[in-house]
Design an enzyme around this catalytic site. Structure first.
Site, PDB file in Angstrom:
ATOM      1  N   LYS A 229      37.789 -38.853  29.280  1.00 29.22           N
ATOM      2  CA  LYS A 229      37.946 -38.227  27.959  1.00 29.22           C
ATOM      3  C   LYS A 229      39.243 -37.436  27.938  1.00 29.22           C
ATOM      4  O   LYS A 229      39.477 -36.578  28.799  1.00 29.22           O
ATOM      5  CB  LYS A 229      36.772 -37.311  27.626  1.00 29.22           C
ATOM      6  CG  LYS A 229      36.902 -36.778  26.204  1.00 29.22           C
ATOM      7  CD  LYS A 229      35.797 -35.883  25.799  1.00 29.22           C
ATOM      8  CE  LYS A 229      35.944 -35.527  24.314  1.00 29.22           C
ATOM      9  NZ  LYS A 229      37.304 -35.182  23.907  1.00 29.22           N
TER      10      LYS A 229
ATOM     11  N   ARG B 197      43.809 -38.101  18.418  1.00 29.35           N
ATOM     12  CA  ARG B 197      43.344 -39.470  18.164  1.00 29.35           C
ATOM     13  C   ARG B 197      44.398 -40.189  17.311  1.00 29.35           C
ATOM     14  O   ARG B 197      44.872 -39.654  16.300  1.00 29.35           O
ATOM     15  CB  ARG B 197      42.010 -39.404  17.423  1.00 29.35           C
ATOM     16  CG  ARG B 197      41.269 -40.726  17.292  1.00 29.35           C
ATOM     17  CD  ARG B 197      40.588 -41.126  18.570  1.00 29.35           C
ATOM     18  NE  ARG B 197      39.720 -42.273  18.376  1.00 29.35           N
ATOM     19  CZ  ARG B 197      38.408 -42.184  18.122  1.00 29.35           C
ATOM     20  NH1 ARG B 197      37.821 -41.003  18.020  1.00 29.35           N
ATOM     21  NH2 ARG B 197      37.682 -43.282  17.992  1.00 29.35           N
TER      22      ARG B 197
ATOM     23  N   ARG C  15      43.633 -38.954  13.053  1.00 29.63           N
ATOM     24  CA  ARG C  15      42.205 -39.110  12.779  1.00 29.63           C
ATOM     25  C   ARG C  15      41.868 -38.773  11.339  1.00 29.63           C
ATOM     26  O   ARG C  15      40.853 -39.207  10.809  1.00 29.63           O
ATOM     27  CB  ARG C  15      41.359 -38.280  13.751  1.00 29.63           C
ATOM     28  CG  ARG C  15      41.564 -36.792  13.672  1.00 29.63           C
ATOM     29  CD  ARG C  15      40.727 -36.072  14.722  1.00 29.63           C
ATOM     30  NE  ARG C  15      39.303 -36.187  14.415  1.00 29.63           N
ATOM     31  CZ  ARG C  15      38.357 -36.296  15.345  1.00 29.63           C
ATOM     32  NH1 ARG C  15      38.676 -36.331  16.622  1.00 29.63           N
ATOM     33  NH2 ARG C  15      37.090 -36.351  14.999  1.00 29.63           N
TER      34      ARG C  15
ATOM     35  N   GLU D 139      44.464 -42.413  22.137  1.00 25.03           N
ATOM     36  CA  GLU D 139      44.708 -40.977  22.082  1.00 25.03           C
ATOM     37  C   GLU D 139      46.054 -40.673  22.730  1.00 25.03           C
ATOM     38  O   GLU D 139      46.377 -41.184  23.808  1.00 25.03           O
ATOM     39  CB  GLU D 139      43.583 -40.229  22.815  1.00 25.03           C
ATOM     40  CG  GLU D 139      43.581 -38.752  22.549  1.00 25.03           C
ATOM     41  CD  GLU D 139      42.177 -38.199  22.274  1.00 25.03           C
ATOM     42  OE1 GLU D 139      42.041 -36.970  22.272  1.00 25.03           O
ATOM     43  OE2 GLU D 139      41.253 -38.984  22.039  1.00 25.03           O
TER      44      GLU D 139
ATOM     45  N   PHE E 278      42.103 -47.278  24.054  1.00 22.50           N
ATOM     46  CA  PHE E 278      40.747 -47.587  24.519  1.00 22.50           C
ATOM     47  C   PHE E 278      39.996 -48.559  23.610  1.00 22.50           C
ATOM     48  O   PHE E 278      38.842 -48.880  23.888  1.00 22.50           O
ATOM     49  CB  PHE E 278      39.916 -46.313  24.729  1.00 22.50           C
ATOM     50  CG  PHE E 278      39.977 -45.300  23.633  1.00 22.50           C
ATOM     51  CD1 PHE E 278      39.370 -45.521  22.413  1.00 22.50           C
ATOM     52  CD2 PHE E 278      40.636 -44.095  23.835  1.00 22.50           C
ATOM     53  CE1 PHE E 278      39.415 -44.578  21.407  1.00 22.50           C
ATOM     54  CE2 PHE E 278      40.685 -43.137  22.845  1.00 22.50           C
ATOM     55  CZ  PHE E 278      40.065 -43.383  21.621  1.00 22.50           C
TER      56      PHE E 278
ATOM     57  N   ARG F 187      29.090 -41.555  13.829  1.00 17.14           N
ATOM     58  CA  ARG F 187      28.791 -40.846  15.078  1.00 17.14           C
ATOM     59  C   ARG F 187      27.374 -41.275  15.482  1.00 17.14           C
ATOM     60  O   ARG F 187      26.403 -40.550  15.298  1.00 17.14           O
ATOM     61  CB  ARG F 187      28.868 -39.332  14.871  1.00 17.14           C
ATOM     62  CG  ARG F 187      28.967 -38.545  16.179  1.00 17.14           C
ATOM     63  CD  ARG F 187      28.857 -37.050  15.913  1.00 17.14           C
ATOM     64  NE  ARG F 187      29.931 -36.506  15.125  1.00 17.14           N
ATOM     65  CZ  ARG F 187      31.087 -36.058  15.631  1.00 17.14           C
ATOM     66  NH1 ARG F 187      31.303 -36.121  16.928  1.00 17.14           N
ATOM     67  NH2 ARG F 187      32.014 -35.555  14.836  1.00 17.14           N
TER      68      ARG F 187
END
Length: 554
Positions: A247, A252, A267, A297, A337, A407
């Site tokens: 992480k 982002r 983002r 990121e 990612f 989410r």
């Protein structure tokens, strides 16, 4: 049929704010939409959700308050009294309009006119932009009734207190136009613009929604992760194979590439290409498909390549001057990612394992990753991430599609210390050495059902003296009222907050308080709409009450 007055929409929002049952909210909303002209539905939807032009207006609080002062001609005490008695910013504007005896000039504002005026303001930039926007605001507010002024102001500051959200709007559109709700939700994920979805629904119907495709240079909302307290909990929650990724504590970034053209979006879907030309240059040598949309990121790094905190990167984001000096002072690197689109083919419905295979065929810098076979491997990888200066891990289900803006339960983030993104709603003047600074910050989370903000704590810990001075300046620019020793501010500044644990609190209306909270950093890359919810805090509270599992018998 004449154009629908903006006042009618304002009355609707007042009714919605008084309604608590979801079914009644939906019925009221459906009935209103049915009465509108077809072309009025997209602007009405955006204005109802306090989205003004559907894009950032970039109007500072100081400019808006100057406009209000010119309209109402109130003294400082009248201003203070209005904000002290108001339930929110819009309500304070309504009170000031009433105290100033302002009524409509007879000229009727319409929904289409208001939305068009906000769109014009959003397009104003460059030298003299502030004065031009102020002039447009005065022109818009002059014919407004007190109730209209309230909802004009709410749109400018992005404030809404009724229970209607994007999901409910989609449900209403489904009923009005007899469309499949799943089709509408999918369209919203791809368009990331509720007004655009409404427009397609009403002009083209189901065929138009089905034809909606991912489009280069129209960014999607990023998929988000839930919080998990530790690696063990992830193994408890996920009963299917998953990967673990480092992480990153960065910004982002969504990359859109078409041939030699490459643009970067934050983002919040803002174009930040001009701030990161070095990242664009690196991408050109990454053996990418001719057309691609990537998720990743950007982090600040040392000369040796170790990650630095987000605050360091913050010196570069949004800056477009002295770029060469900033690139040297704050080197940055993009870790990728995910890939959402490649050479005309959307990939978001593919399983994550297949999307990763596509990435492995590039020469991009991919985030470090493993597929753990057991808890010991997962914990060792977590320790490795922390030792190398990263925040923790993100767990991702291998079979999961990419769900823009969601989410869900396919991604979980695990940090060394649990943190929450909260918004500052007020600040207290300090004492002693801090007496000239706003240095004790009131922190709030959002109720995901109603959008209302609930305070969950205060803290004065986490900032240096220089940062206290800078925060004081920022907060005074956002001032909307005050009470003895405290300045009330527009909820715009998002901060990452560390804490030891959560406790039940009769003091706060939300019912929870953070213990030993301290601010880790200001998150200028995040919008208030992205802060953590009261429901997340409630879930974390339940998690910490869960008895620890005994170690397995050897």
């Amino acid at each position: 049929m004449t154009d629908t007055p903006f006042l009618k929409l304002a009355h609707l929002c007042e009714r919605l704010a008084q309604t608590r049952k979801r079914k009644e909210l939906s019925e009221t909303l459906v009935n209103f939409l049915k009465e509108l002209k077809i072309e009025e539905i997209p602007p009405a939807v955006n204005l109802m959700l306090a989205k003004a032009a559907g894009e950032p207006l970039e109007i500072k609080m100081a400019t808006l308050l100057e406009v209000v002062q010119e309209m109402v001609r109130a003294d400082a005490e009248t201003f203070r009294a209005a904000f002290a008695s108001a339930s929110d910013f819009g309500d304070a504007i309504k009170i000031l309009w009433e105290k100033g005896g302002l009524v409509s000039s007879g000229e009727k504002l319409t929904i289409k006119e208001v939305f068009a005026a906000f769109q014009e303001m959003a397009e104003i930039s460059g030298p003299g932009a502030r004065e031009k926007k102020k002039a447009k605001l005065l022109q818009l507010f002059r014919p407004a009734t007190p109730l209209e002024a309230k909802y004009l102001a709410k749109n400018i500051v992005g404030e809404r207190r009724h229970g209607v959200d994007e999901g409910m709007i989609l449900e209403a559109l489904a009923r009005v136009f007899r469309l499949d709700i799943g089709l509408l939700r999918r369209a919203y994920l791809l368009a990331a613009d509720i007004g655009e979805v409404a427009k397609i629904a009403l002009t083209e119907g189901a065929p138009g929604l089905r034809n909606l495709r991912m489009q280069l240079f129209r960014p999607l909302k990023p998929m988000l992760a839930q919080m998990a307290p530790d690696v063990d909990r992830v193994f408890d929650l996920l009963k299917v194979p998953f990967a673990l990724e480092f992480k990153l504590d960065g910004a982002r970034i969504q990359v859109h590439k078409q041939g030699p053209v490459c643009r970067l979006f934050s983002r919040s879907l803002t174009d930040v290409t001009a701030s990161l030309p070095d990242i664009v240059e690196d991408l050109r040598s990454g053996a990418l498909p001719e057309e691609a949309i990537l998720d990743g990121e950007v982090i600040a790094i040392t000369r040796e390549g170790r990650p630095l905190p987000f605050q360091t990167l913050g010196r570069r984001l949004g800056r477009v001057h002295r770029i060469e000096q900033l690139i040297k002072a704050v080197p940055a690197k993009l870790f990728v990612f995910d890939i959402l689109y490649a050479d005309g083919k959307p990939l978001i419905d593919l399983p994550y394992r297949e999307r990763w295979q596509v990435l492995e065929n590039t020469r991009l810098s991919l985030v470090p990753r493993i597929i753990p076979q057991n808890r010991q491997e997962g914990k060792a990888f977590f320790d490795k991430a922390i030792a190398e200066g990263f925040e923790g891990l993100v767990a991702k289900v291998l079979s999961s599609p990419y769900m823009p803006g969601a989410r869900g339960k396919a991604w979980f983030k695990i940090k060394k210390v649990i943190s929450l993104d909260l918004v500052i709603i007020a600040a207290d003047w300090g004492y002693g050495r801090r007496r000239n600074w706003l240095s004790n910050y009131h922190l709030a989370a959002r109720d995901e059902r109603t959008g209302e903000l609930f305070q969950v704590g205060k803290t004065y810990k986490g900032f240096t003296d220089q940062e206290f001075a800078e925060m004081t300046r920022k907060l005074l620019d956002l001032k909307i009222g005050e009470r003895p020793g405290t300045v009330l501010v527009e909820p715009r500044l998002v901060v990452e907050v560390l804490f030891s644990d959560i406790q039940k609190s009769p003091r706060y209306r939300g019912g929870y308080a953070l213990r030993f909270a301290r601010i880790a950093q200001l998150r200028e890359d995040k919008n208030p709409s992205e802060i953590d919810s009261l429901q997340t805090i409630a879930r974390l509270y339940r998690e910490q009450q869960r008895p620890a599992q005994p170690p397995p018998l050897s």
